[in-house]
Design a protein around this motif. Structure first.
Motif, short mmCIF file in Angstrom:
data_model
loop_
_atom_site.label_atom_id
_atom_site.label_comp_id
_atom_site.label_asym_id
_atom_site.label_seq_id
_atom_site.Cartn_x
_atom_site.Cartn_y
_atom_site.Cartn_z
N UNK A 937 0.82 -1.20 0.00
CA UNK A 937 0.00 0.00 0.00
C UNK A 937 0.86 1.26 0.00
N UNK A 938 2.10 1.09 0.37
CA UNK A 938 2.97 2.25 0.51
C UNK A 938 4.08 2.30 -0.55
N UNK A 939 4.02 1.36 -1.47
CA UNK A 939 5.05 1.32 -2.51
C UNK A 939 4.49 1.99 -3.77
N UNK A 940 5.29 2.85 -4.35
CA UNK A 940 4.89 3.50 -5.60
C UNK A 940 6.01 3.34 -6.61
N UNK A 941 5.65 3.29 -7.89
CA UNK A 941 6.71 3.19 -8.89
C UNK A 941 7.56 4.46 -8.89
N UNK A 942 8.82 4.31 -9.24
CA UNK A 942 9.66 5.48 -9.32
C UNK A 942 10.12 5.58 -10.76
N UNK A 943 9.64 6.58 -11.43
CA UNK A 943 9.95 6.69 -12.85
C UNK A 943 11.27 7.43 -13.04
N UNK A 944 12.28 6.65 -13.34
CA UNK A 944 13.57 7.27 -13.58
C UNK A 944 14.14 6.67 -14.84
N UNK A 945 15.15 7.31 -15.37
CA UNK A 945 15.78 6.77 -16.57
C UNK A 945 16.93 5.87 -16.17
N UNK A 946 17.42 5.13 -17.11
CA UNK A 946 18.47 4.16 -16.85
C UNK A 946 19.68 4.80 -16.19
N UNK A 947 19.94 5.98 -16.65
CA UNK A 947 21.16 6.62 -16.17
C UNK A 947 21.02 7.07 -14.72
N UNK A 981 5.72 -5.44 -12.09
CA UNK A 981 5.18 -4.12 -12.30
C UNK A 981 3.74 -4.04 -11.81
N UNK A 982 3.00 -5.09 -12.12
CA UNK A 982 1.58 -5.04 -11.79
C UNK A 982 1.32 -5.30 -10.32
N UNK A 983 2.04 -6.29 -9.79
CA UNK A 983 1.69 -6.68 -8.43
C UNK A 983 2.41 -5.87 -7.37
N UNK A 984 3.61 -5.43 -7.70
CA UNK A 984 4.36 -4.69 -6.68
C UNK A 984 4.48 -3.22 -7.02
N UNK A 985 3.95 -2.84 -8.15
CA UNK A 985 4.04 -1.44 -8.60
C UNK A 985 5.46 -0.98 -8.74
N UNK A 986 6.29 -1.81 -9.31
CA UNK A 986 7.64 -1.36 -9.58
C UNK A 986 7.66 -0.75 -10.97
N UNK A 987 8.49 0.21 -11.15
CA UNK A 987 8.61 0.82 -12.47
C UNK A 987 9.72 0.09 -13.22
N UNK A 988 9.41 -0.35 -14.45
CA UNK A 988 10.45 -1.01 -15.25
C UNK A 988 11.28 0.08 -15.90
N UNK A 989 12.52 0.16 -15.50
CA UNK A 989 13.37 1.22 -16.02
C UNK A 989 13.92 0.84 -17.38
N UNK A 990 14.37 -0.39 -17.48
CA UNK A 990 15.02 -0.80 -18.72
C UNK A 990 15.12 -2.32 -18.77
#
Lengths: 1045, 148
Positions: A937-947, A981-990
């Motif tokens: 409930x407290x995890x959000x994706x973090x949209x960052x670039x590869x670098x 991505x769907x279940x843990x809301x991780x952002x796929x960086x690359x």
């Protein structure tokens, strides 16, 4: 029986006043119980650990037989327990006896029972499974008519008790709060304190009884309740402000000598109680002028009453000063407290001096003038023969460091550092020096030299953030391009000169820093040249060597016992004490580097270098330690001295100064450099320690220099390989070739040019690891990573807004809010015939929003509707956790929202609360509810670039790796990533080949990165985060979802 | 908070140990050996408070016996220092003339009693009782019961 006991209890204080009348039977008490006595005597007589072990093992064997024998009497059992306690105390586990301790507590007569309980409390820990077996005995004893048994049971409960069994004894203990004997009431309060420690929720409803205990007619019971209050007030001072008056009154009575004399200690009334009360007042008055106002009088009285006759008065005074400086300040009191500190600092007694320094350190941030008042004492303490005093003084100086005195203070710290051996001290001091250097460095040279000293002393143990920050600082530079260049140039030059010092040994991490900075290894040019001169083979590319090897392999080697490199290397490798294990800064980013075939060359074996570079063989590493710091001083000391002498003179009586001896003058000089920038003229610079001073070496947030970014990239070098070029001229070609083969990477770097000196920092090709290249090849952007993390659409299984929308009429704003964000189902939490409470989680980008809907189903008005969320250590509710609606009309709905933050990491925890309401004039009706919150409930994706990912990755020190099995469907990497991505809301960086990188953050802003590599039915997960525990929690979640899917 | 309470003699032999935080048995002996080494390395003129790892040691020496208390930063050093002495005074009251007994380490042979006394004074790392009569009351009753 119980009558006798009660009488004895009542008579006791009287007995005691007749001094020793009760304890008069001293002789039988000290008579030595035979077996324990002889055991102790024989142990004491032994000289070797080995003999001790033998004897204890014998003893344990005999004890084991005795306790298990059916005819062992309880009396003998009691004796055995004491002997077992003794054995465990010496470090020999005797778990076979634990169960017998419990039995003894259950079956023994009074003294036997007490020893049984004692043994249990010493043997078992809180989560020990045997502890459950004790519960019945405790319950029985709590109900006993014999007060001694009740006392024992209460004592054991307040020492150790299984959390889950609290409900079994809680009512019994609550009863005891009304007992007529003070000792029973007191012990009952102590037991409740224990429950408050291990399960605060379970005793929440008896807060009223705590208040009663606070007002108990007996001092002991009141004092026991203070422990609970101190704890509760620490957590939430605002809830107990109304008790300030009571605490003040109690303290006044204690200070005024109203307690019975037997509470005195060396004629000081209940000193520990006074200290406890002072602490509580400090917590209550902090940042609160109104509450503080109430305490001024009694604090003043405490200061006045404390006649300095005994150590214990100093303990009270110390606490008093602490409180006065913690609460909202009152000038008059501060002045008195400051004078009081003077008494400590100037005392010839060393323990008091220590306390004085500690007090000064605490108050100095508020009142820098105090440092000026005591400057000469501080200087004396700086050279005190007791290292503990010295260290406390440095701690004080650390707090008053500014841009003007930084060099002197850092120099003093470095001096101390060079004398300390204890790792913990080195780690903490090195961290402080690096912090000060970064903040206040007066110039490039000073900064680099200071950091060199930091690395050479603390290199092996320091926190990895220090080299990380340092390298990043060099890499990112400042706004002035020219100066950046200067800084880097100076760094490289200083390393070169350090490396030229013969026989100097540097910690591995320092050498790594050097090699990262001077990635070209230009400092080895000389060696290569020398080596070539002496006939070493020049560098050959890999393919060429392969060919040569193939052809040579078939030729007979006629020198079977030629000098072997490997022996040279291994012997020199042993000389360093440092662990050869590589540090995790940046080497080997994904663990699958192409060089795995050359494993041994990958780890840095830099210790070897020094021995071979020095002609006399191995030498201890003392020289360079001293060598690196002396250069630091002249700049700072002299220049600051000239500038600031005037300032200081004002503080001094000039005529008096003339009489000072040389030594005194020296101290004065030091004082003037140390305390510059303090006091009224420049108080700002002190108060603004973090702000107003220009932060020369602060990392800047914007990075515009892209060409230096590679500093953090991976380099694998093995310096031990270079030395044989000069040292082993007899080496045959065969060896040399195989050696070269290994040293491929390092030598290649050597051969590359010295042009790097000019361009400052620049590294050529990294490793073959494409992922790494990827990280460093992308352009840098401002690391405002957490601002644009718009929530990824995350669909809960059944979005069912409609299902309840028609059932109840919501306020329109809520509807909007719900539609804007991703949310969960509306879940019914509790209901009765009158009302229903439901809740829904809204996963907003920046927080978790809990919406509570209270539906009045009845045709009556509900009054005084209160909704309260129980506070726990796991959550923080940003708004006030309680909410009240004076009226909820018939058949209507109200909603309340709470922003929830996670305070302590957990996987799943319940958030509970209750609603209370009235119907007409009936008494309150209460309904309890709870809702389960999970980490996700407290995890959000973090949209960052590869670098950015690459940069963050290197800056995090906490990592966790784990290989997990994956199913066939997940062998498809994109699929596995999608799951995460769907279940843990991780952002796929690359996604790069069979590797994927993902990023998320825990609200509000704790980032966590994941590197995943799929390979033959296994997934290698590698987490990194700025938080030490978050990776473990996420790993668990990952495992769970990977297994499920 | 008090983390542990130790009585160790000059030879480094532990005479009493009570931990208020769970520590494994083998780690205790290592800690105790290190603690006593640290205390022995200090002279009488030096401060009785030692910064040790992430906590502090407060120690007092009585003849050949060291009483060492490990505390965290929330505790008042001097208050603990005097608490140690209060404890010794309580032992004194119970055993009569304890100071000479300490010399002979006779206290050692009453390990259980000393523990019972300490348990009245410290619970969960908090100083809970310092009134000597009240500390000894439960133990004296036990003694009386045993006699009758």
């Amino acid at each position: 029986m119980s009558d006798i006991v009660e009488k004895t209890l009542t008579a006791l204080p009287g007995l005691f006043l007749q001094h020793q009348a009760a304890g008069g039977s001293g002789v039988p008490r000290v008579s030595v119980s035979s077996r324990l006595g002889s055991l102790i005597r024989s142990i004491t007589a032994l000289t070797s650990k080995h003999e001790e072990e033998k004897l204890i093992q014998q003893e344990l064997a005999s004890l084991k037989a005795t306790v298990a024998a059916p005819n062992t009497t309880l009396r003998l059992m009691k004796e055995c327990m004491v002997r077992l306690i003794y054995c465990e105390m010496l470090g020999y586990e005797s778990s076979f006896g634990y169960i017998h301790a419990i039995k003894l507590a259950q079956q023994g007569n009074l003294l036997e029972k007490r020893v049984g309980y004692l043994a249990v409390s010493l043997f078992l820990h809180e989560n020990h499974e045997l502890l459950l077996l004790l519960v019945n005995t405790v319950v029985k004893d709590l109900q006993s008519t014999n007060l001694v048994e009740v006392c024992m049971a209460l004592t054991i409960v307040s020492q150790i008790f299984p959390r889950e069994m609290i409900p079994a004894v809680l009512p019994l203990i609550e009863d005891k709060l009304q007992h007529s004997k003070e000792i029973i009431r007191r012990k009952a309060v102590q037991a409740l304190y224990k429950f408050h420690l291990i399960a605060p929720n379970q005793v929440q409803h008896i807060h009223v009884k705590f208040r009663k205990a606070l007002c108990d007619r007996d001092v002991g019971v009141m004092a026991a309740s203070l422990h609970i209050y101190l704890r509760m007030i620490k957590e939430n001072p605002s809830a107990y402000k109304d008790l300030t008056g009571s605490f003040v009154t109690i303290l006044k009575q204690v200070v005024g000598g109203k307690l019975p004399v037997d509470f005195n200690y060396h004629s000081v009334p209940a000193p520990w109680l006074q200290i406890q009360l002072l602490r509580i007042l400090g917590l209550l008055g902090k940042d609160d002028p109104r509450t503080s106002e109430l305490t001024y009088d009694v604090l003043d009285e405490s200061l006045r009453r404390a006649e300095l006759s005994h150590n214990i008065t100093y303990a009270i005074l110390f606490e008093c000063v602490h409180t006065i400086y913690t609460i909202y300040p009152k000038p008059e009191l501060l002045e008195k407290a400051a004078r009081c500190i003077g008494k400590f600092v100037l005392s010839p007694k060393i323990n008091l001096k220590y306390l004085g320094l500690k007090a000064l350190t605490y108050v100095i941030q508020q009142d820098p003038n105090l440092a000026l008042q005591h400057q000469m004492t501080i200087i004396e303490c700086l050279d005190h023969p007791d290292p503990i005093i010295k260290r406390e003084t440095l701690e004080l100086l650390y707090r008053i460091t500014n841009a003007q005195n930084v060099s002197v203070i850092v120099q003093k710290m470095l001096e101390y550092l060079q004398q300390s051996k204890e790792e913990y001290i080195i780690i903490s001091l090195v961290g402080k020096i690096a912090e000060l250097a970064e903040k206040y460095a007066p110039g490039n040279e000073w900064f680099i030299q200071t950091m060199n000293a930091v690395f050479s002393v603390g290199g092996d143990v320091m926190h990895p953030d220090i080299p990380n920050n340092f390298l990043r600082l060099l890499a990112e530079g400042f706004d002035d391009e020219n100066e950046d260049k200067q800084l880097r140039l100076y760094a490289v030059q200083s390393y070169l000169s350090l490396l030229e010092i013969e026989n100097a040994l540097y910690p591995q991490r320092f050498l790594q820093v050097m090699s990262w900075v001077d990635a070209s290894l230009s400092f080895l040019d000389g060696f290569v040249a020398e080596g070539l001169d002496q006939g070493a083979a020049p560098y050959k590319p890999h393919h060429q060597r392969q060919e040569e090897k193939l052809s040579q392999g078939k030729v007979l080697n006629f020198e079977p016992y030629g000098l072997s490199f490997s022996s040279t290397m291994s012997s020199s490798g042993c000389t360093g004490r440092q662990s050869p294990a590589g540090i995790s800064l940046s080497s080997d980013v994904s663990g699958n580097s192409a060089e795995t075939g050359q494993k041994e060359t990958n780890s840095l074996k830099l210790e070897g270098v020094k021995k071979l570079w020095g002609k006399e063989g191995y030498l201890p590493k003392k020289e360079n330690k001293a060598g690196s710091s002396p250069e630091l001083q002249p700049i700072a000391q002299d220049s600051t001295l000239v500038e600031n002498v005037d300032q200081m003179i004002m503080k001094k009586d000039q005529s008096q100064a003339l009489h000072h001896s040389e030594e005194e003058a020296e101290k004065q000089r030091l004082a003037s450099t140390l305390f510059v920038g303090l006091g009224s003229e420049s108080a700002v610079s002190l108060l603004g320690k973090t702000d107003t001073v220009s932060h020369k070496f602060r990392r800047k947030s914007k990075i515009n220099d892209t060409k230096n970014r590679e500093v953090t990239s991976t380099h694998n070098i093995n310096c031990s390989s270079f030395s044989p070029l000069s040292n082993a001229p007899y080496e045959d070609n065969d060896h040399l070739n195989s050696f070269q083969d290994k040293e491929d990477i390092g030598l290649k770097k050597c051969s590359l040019g010295s042009e790097f000196l000019e361009s400052g920092l620049k590294s050529e090709s990294l490793t073959e690891l494409h992922l790494v290249e990827n990280f460093s090849a992308c352009s840098l952007s401002p690391p405002s990573l957490f601002e644009d993390n718009s929530m990824e659409i995350f669909h809960p299984p059944h979005p069912t807004l409609s299902s309840f929308a028609n059932e109840i009429s919501l306020t329109s704003s809520l509807l909007e809010e719900l539609n804007e964000h991703v949310h969960s189902d509306l879940v019914e939490l509790c209901n009765n015939e009158m009302l229903k409470v439901s809740s829904c989680k809204i996963w907003k980008d920046d927080c978790l929003l809990l919406v509570w809907l209270i539906v009045n189903k009845s045709s009556l008005e509900l009054k005084n509707m209160n909704l309260e969320i129980t506070s726990t250590e796991n959550f923080k509710i940003l708004e006030h956790p309680g909410f009240c609606f004076p009226v909820i009309e018939a058949e209507s709905t109200k909603s309340i929202q709470h922003h929830v933050q996670m305070e302590k990491l957990f996987t799943e925890e319940d958030l509970s609360g209750c609603v209370k309401y009235k119907v007409e004039e009936d008494p309150y009706i209460q309904l309890e509810f709870s809702i389960t919150l999970s980490l996700l409930d407290f995890i959000r994706p973090m949209k960052i670039c590869t670098e950015d990912f690459g940069k963050l990755w290197l800056s995090f020190a906490n990592d966790v790796k784990q290989n997990i099995k994956i199913s066939d469907s997940q062998a498809n990497l994109p699929f596995a990533l999608k799951t995460l991505q769907q279940k843990l809301r991780l952002h796929i960086v690359d996604i790069i080949g069979n590797e994927g990188i993902l990023a998320c953050h825990l609200l509000p802003s704790v980032p966590c990165l994941l590197h995943l590599r799929a390979h033959e039915g296994m997934a290698a997960l590698w987490f990194r985060s700025s938080c030490s525990t978050l990776p473990d929690y996420l790993l668990y979640q990952c495992q769970k979802v990977m297994e499920e899917s | 908070m008090i983390k542990f309470f130790l009585m160790v003699n000059k030879q480094g032999q532990t005479r009493l140990s009570r931990y208020y935080e769970h520590i494994e048995i083998n780690k205790r002996t290592i800690l105790e050996a290190d603690v006593i080494k640290t205390c022995l390395s200090r002279s009488k003129e030096q401060c009785s408070f030692i910064e040790y790892k992430d906590f502090k040691l407060i120690y007092r020496q009585y003849a050949a016996l060291f009483i060492v208390v490990g505390i965290n930063e929330t505790e008042n050093e001097m208050a603990v220092y005097e608490f140690i002495h209060n404890f010794v005074e309580v032992l004194d009251m119970y055993f009569s003339r304890v100071v000479s007994l300490i010399v002979k380490e006779v206290i050692m042979f009453n390990l259980d009693k000393v523990h019972i006394i300490l348990d009245e004074m410290v619970l969960n790392g908090c100083i809970v009782e310092t009134n000597k009569a009240r500390i000894l009351a439960p133990l004296l009753i036990l003694d009386k019961m045993a006699e009758s």
